[in-house]
Design a protein around this motif. Structure first.
Motif, mmCIF file in Angstrom:
data_model
loop_
_atom_site.group_PDB
_atom_site.id
_atom_site.type_symbol
_atom_site.label_atom_id
_atom_site.label_comp_id
_atom_site.label_asym_id
_atom_site.label_seq_id
_atom_site.Cartn_x
_atom_site.Cartn_y
_atom_site.Cartn_z
ATOM 1 N N SER A 105 0.727 -1.204 -0.029
ATOM 2 C CA SER A 105 -0.169 0.204 0.080
ATOM 3 C C SER A 105 1.042 1.264 -0.081
ATOM 4 C CB SER A 105 -0.972 -0.097 1.223
ATOM 5 O OG SER A 105 -0.226 0.042 2.361
ATOM 6 N N THR A 106 2.039 1.271 0.390
ATOM 7 C CA THR A 106 2.989 2.358 0.224
ATOM 8 C C THR A 106 4.500 2.054 0.212
ATOM 9 O OG1 THR A 106 3.727 4.565 1.675
ATOM 10 C CG2 THR A 106 3.234 2.393 2.881
ATOM 11 N N ASN A 107 5.189 2.893 -0.337
ATOM 12 C CA ASN A 107 6.513 2.325 -0.452
ATOM 13 C C ASN A 107 7.499 3.443 0.349
ATOM 14 O OD1 ASN A 107 6.224 0.572 -2.599
ATOM 15 N ND2 ASN A 107 6.151 2.066 -4.327
ATOM 16 N N ALA A 108 6.708 4.224 1.106
ATOM 17 C CA ALA A 108 7.461 5.318 1.885
ATOM 18 C C ALA A 108 7.892 4.845 3.320
ATOM 19 C CB ALA A 108 6.509 6.576 1.946
ATOM 20 N N VAL A 109 7.953 3.420 3.533
ATOM 21 C CA VAL A 109 8.285 2.996 4.823
ATOM 22 C C VAL A 109 9.193 1.791 4.536
ATOM 23 C CG1 VAL A 109 6.497 1.561 4.666
ATOM 24 C CG2 VAL A 109 7.343 2.016 6.876
ATOM 25 N N THR A 110 10.329 1.646 5.315
ATOM 26 C CA THR A 110 11.119 0.536 5.536
ATOM 27 C C THR A 110 10.720 -0.337 6.614
ATOM 28 O OG1 THR A 110 12.990 2.008 4.649
ATOM 29 C CG2 THR A 110 13.793 -0.039 5.831
ATOM 30 N N VAL A 111 10.606 -1.593 6.226
ATOM 31 C CA VAL A 111 10.135 -2.574 7.235
ATOM 32 C C VAL A 111 11.055 -3.608 7.473
ATOM 33 C CG1 VAL A 111 8.242 -4.182 7.985
ATOM 34 C CG2 VAL A 111 7.777 -2.017 6.823
ATOM 35 N N GLU A 112 11.565 -3.789 8.613
ATOM 36 C CA GLU A 112 12.589 -4.808 9.066
ATOM 37 C C GLU A 112 11.748 -5.859 9.890
ATOM 38 O OE1 GLU A 112 15.982 -3.778 11.143
ATOM 39 O OE2 GLU A 112 16.577 -2.238 9.618
ATOM 40 N N THR A 113 11.855 -7.256 9.532
ATOM 41 C CA THR A 113 11.075 -8.423 9.957
ATOM 42 C C THR A 113 11.974 -9.448 10.688
ATOM 43 O OG1 THR A 113 10.764 -9.478 7.856
ATOM 44 C CG2 THR A 113 9.132 -8.106 8.539
ATOM 45 N N ASP A 114 11.597 -10.016 11.536
ATOM 46 C CA ASP A 114 12.372 -11.115 12.283
ATOM 47 C C ASP A 114 10.924 -12.032 12.580
ATOM 48 O OD1 ASP A 114 13.873 -13.307 13.289
ATOM 49 O OD2 ASP A 114 14.353 -12.068 14.923
ATOM 50 N N ILE A 115 10.387 -12.794 11.806
ATOM 51 C CA ILE A 115 9.126 -13.673 12.096
ATOM 52 C C ILE A 115 9.551 -15.035 12.144
ATOM 53 C CG2 ILE A 115 6.971 -14.112 11.328
ATOM 54 C CD1 ILE A 115 6.798 -11.344 9.867
ATOM 55 N N HIS A 116 9.218 -15.721 13.356
ATOM 56 C CA HIS A 116 9.487 -17.108 13.593
ATOM 57 C C HIS A 116 8.487 -17.875 12.888
ATOM 58 C CE1 HIS A 116 9.931 -20.832 15.706
ATOM 59 N NE2 HIS A 116 11.138 -20.410 15.827
ATOM 60 N N PRO A 117 8.746 -19.118 11.876
ATOM 61 C CA PRO A 117 7.506 -19.718 11.431
ATOM 62 C C PRO A 117 6.673 -20.588 12.269
ATOM 63 C CG PRO A 117 9.616 -20.555 11.053
ATOM 64 C CD PRO A 117 9.958 -19.307 11.706
ATOM 65 N N GLU A 118 5.526 -20.756 12.013
ATOM 66 C CA GLU A 118 4.855 -21.725 12.779
ATOM 67 C C GLU A 118 4.764 -21.182 14.324
ATOM 68 O OE1 GLU A 118 6.377 -25.720 12.345
ATOM 69 O OE2 GLU A 118 5.658 -25.831 10.087
ATOM 70 N N SER A 119 4.223 -20.118 14.528
ATOM 71 C CA SER A 119 4.097 -19.715 16.000
ATOM 72 C C SER A 119 2.526 -19.634 16.236
ATOM 73 C CB SER A 119 4.452 -18.148 15.950
ATOM 74 O OG SER A 119 6.145 -18.065 15.915
ATOM 75 N N TYR A 120 2.114 -20.755 16.759
ATOM 76 C CA TYR A 120 0.683 -20.991 16.654
ATOM 77 C C TYR A 120 -0.240 -20.314 18.108
ATOM 78 C CZ TYR A 120 1.606 -24.248 13.096
ATOM 79 O OH TYR A 120 2.147 -24.823 11.954
ATOM 80 N N VAL A 121 -1.184 -19.528 17.811
ATOM 81 C CA VAL A 121 -1.798 -19.272 19.051
ATOM 82 C C VAL A 121 -3.488 -19.593 18.693
ATOM 83 C CG1 VAL A 121 -0.213 -17.386 19.723
ATOM 84 C CG2 VAL A 121 -2.240 -16.963 18.143
ATOM 85 N N ARG A 122 -4.189 -19.373 19.753
ATOM 86 C CA ARG A 122 -5.594 -19.361 19.784
ATOM 87 C C ARG A 122 -6.394 -17.968 19.681
ATOM 88 N NH1 ARG A 122 -7.600 -24.479 19.711
ATOM 89 N NH2 ARG A 122 -9.506 -23.708 19.552
ATOM 90 N N ALA A 123 -6.929 -17.884 18.640
ATOM 91 C CA ALA A 123 -7.489 -16.672 18.294
ATOM 92 C C ALA A 123 -8.808 -16.613 17.336
ATOM 93 C CB ALA A 123 -6.551 -15.472 17.947
ATOM 94 N N ASN A 124 -9.036 -15.546 16.766
ATOM 95 C CA ASN A 124 -9.984 -15.597 15.596
ATOM 96 C C ASN A 124 -9.866 -14.191 14.588
ATOM 97 O OD1 ASN A 124 -11.009 -13.545 17.073
ATOM 98 N ND2 ASN A 124 -12.527 -14.768 18.074
ATOM 99 N N GLY A 125 -10.770 -13.885 13.973
ATOM 100 C CA GLY A 125 -10.374 -12.958 12.844
ATOM 101 C C GLY A 125 -10.293 -11.507 13.675
ATOM 102 N N LEU A 126 -10.607 -11.333 14.664
ATOM 103 C CA LEU A 126 -10.119 -10.129 15.458
ATOM 104 C C LEU A 126 -8.693 -9.905 15.632
ATOM 105 C CD1 LEU A 126 -12.919 -9.617 18.016
ATOM 106 C CD2 LEU A 126 -12.742 -8.420 16.020
#
Length: 382
Positions: free
Chosen positions: A225-246
């Motif tokens: 949606s925008t190119n005017a931001v630099t995003v660094e990520t460190d996301i661990h795969p398969e991190s499961y939680v109990r939640a819903n669409g919220l």
């Protein structure tokens, strides 16, 4: 369809009827061997049986939801089961202790009393939880009353003023168009936030969700949606939680919060783009997944930090946080039995941390991620 609440009430009433029949039978049967040797014990037992009947009828007429009534019934089962197990063990392993005493009535009374203790414990716990839910609802009402009285009135006055300016000038200045558009968007966002709170109030079920995959998807959406931001990520795969669409609303609000407020430190196009860092990793013990969102903006004000540092705080006219976005995140995270904290980095910038309990269950499928409305933050800077 019979609900859990109906089943719980029926169970408690049935236990009361059975206990009443057992104890009254011990008093009325003419056979000496069947008659209890302790009228006092039987009288106590009948009163205990009556307490089950009264509790069941009271819960049926109460405002407790079905899940809470069902849990009260579960506590009563535990209360009945523990002394029953102990009585069986004594009868089997130490029968000599029972000679010469009216042990039948003693055992029955103890079992029935254990059930009452279970009912009392369960009722107190569920009433306390209901009190906490009521406190949270009152807090939500306080926040929304302030927002609708102050923010919407301010937005409407500004829109009216710029419309009067347009009417008198005969043309639409660019600044007036931007102000009207911003504040109409703000009103729409508040409406969307109210809808989210309605969803939260009616939330009854959760399911396993890959938190890392969800965050990565929402980060990709932000970057598209925008190119005017630099995003660094460190996301661990398969991190499961109990939640819903919220949970999608939680992630989107935090990401847009970081992008919008991080950009306030970069008003000039010649300066570097705003920067955010997004981390999703299990904690050291492995029982919690931690989402951490950092930006390079001005950080939180002292008021914001003070309000969100105290979980019992209710906003007042002199002490409140700006906008409902962070409150919405906090309420949703609380509903998932998680933790929500805010702080400022040592070198500046805001840090928002969400901790959610992990689950060993994997998602059965990859459900489509809900596309929530835009962030419900106010158009003003923090």
């Amino acid at each position: 369809m019979v609900s859990k609440g109906d089943l719980g009430v029926s169970y408690l009433v049935a236990v009361g009827v059975v206990l009443f029949g057992v104890f009254s039978g011990g008093m009325l049967l003419p056979v000496e061997a069947a008659r209890s040797r302790s009228l006092l014990g039987l009288s106590m037992g009948i009163m205990i049986a009556g307490s089950f009947l009264v509790t069941g009828i009271g819960l049926a007429r109460s405002t407790l939801d079905d899940e809470r009534v069902w849990r009260v019934a579960g506590w009563s089962t535990l209360g009945l089961g523990v002394p029953t197990l102990l009585a069986v063990l004594v009868i089997v392993l130490l029968p000599s202790m029972l000679r010469g005493i009216g042990w039948r009535s003693v055992v029955l009374v103890n079992i029935a009393a254990g059930g009452v203790v279970g009912v009392l414990v369960g009722s107190l716990l569920e009433l306390r939880a209901e009190h906490e839910r009521t406190r949270t609802l009152n807090q939500r009402n306080t926040v929304f009353l302030r927002l609708f009285r102050h923010d919407i009135r301010t937005s409407v006055n500004l829109i009216r003023g710029h419309l009067d300016l347009v009417a008198s000038a005969g043309e639409t200045p660019l600044e007036s168009a931007d102000v009207i558009r911003d504040h109409l968007t703000h009103i729409e966002r508040l409406s969307d936030a109210a809808n989210r709170l309605d969803d939260l109030e009616s939330m009854t079920e959760t399911e396993p969700i890959d938190f890392g995959a969800l965050v990565r998807d929402r980060v990709d959406t932000i970057q598209r949606s925008t190119n005017a931001v630099t995003v660094e990520t460190d996301i661990h795969p398969e991190s499961y939680v109990r939640a819903n669409g919220l949970l999608t609303s939680v992630v989107d609000n935090l990401l847009r919060n970081a992008v919008e407020h991080g950009s306030t430190s970069h008003p000039s196009p010649s300066e570097a783009d705003p920067w955010i860092r997004v981390t999703v990793r299990p904690d050291g013990r492995g029982d919690t997944v931690v989402l951490r969102v950092e930006d390079d903006g001005p950080g939180f004000t002292d008021t914001e930090l003070a309000v969100h540092a105290d979980a019992e705080t209710t906003e007042t006219a002199l002490r409140h946080s700006d906008g409902v976005g962070l409150w919405l995140v906090r309420w949703i995270v609380d509903a998932y039995d998680g933790e929500f904290t805010v702080e400022n980095g040592d070198d500046g910038g805001a840090i928002v941390i969400v901790r959610l309990p992990t689950t060993s269950d994997e998602p059965a499928t990859n459900p489509e991620l809900e596309s929530p409305p835009e962030s419900v933050l106010t158009p003003r800077a923090r």
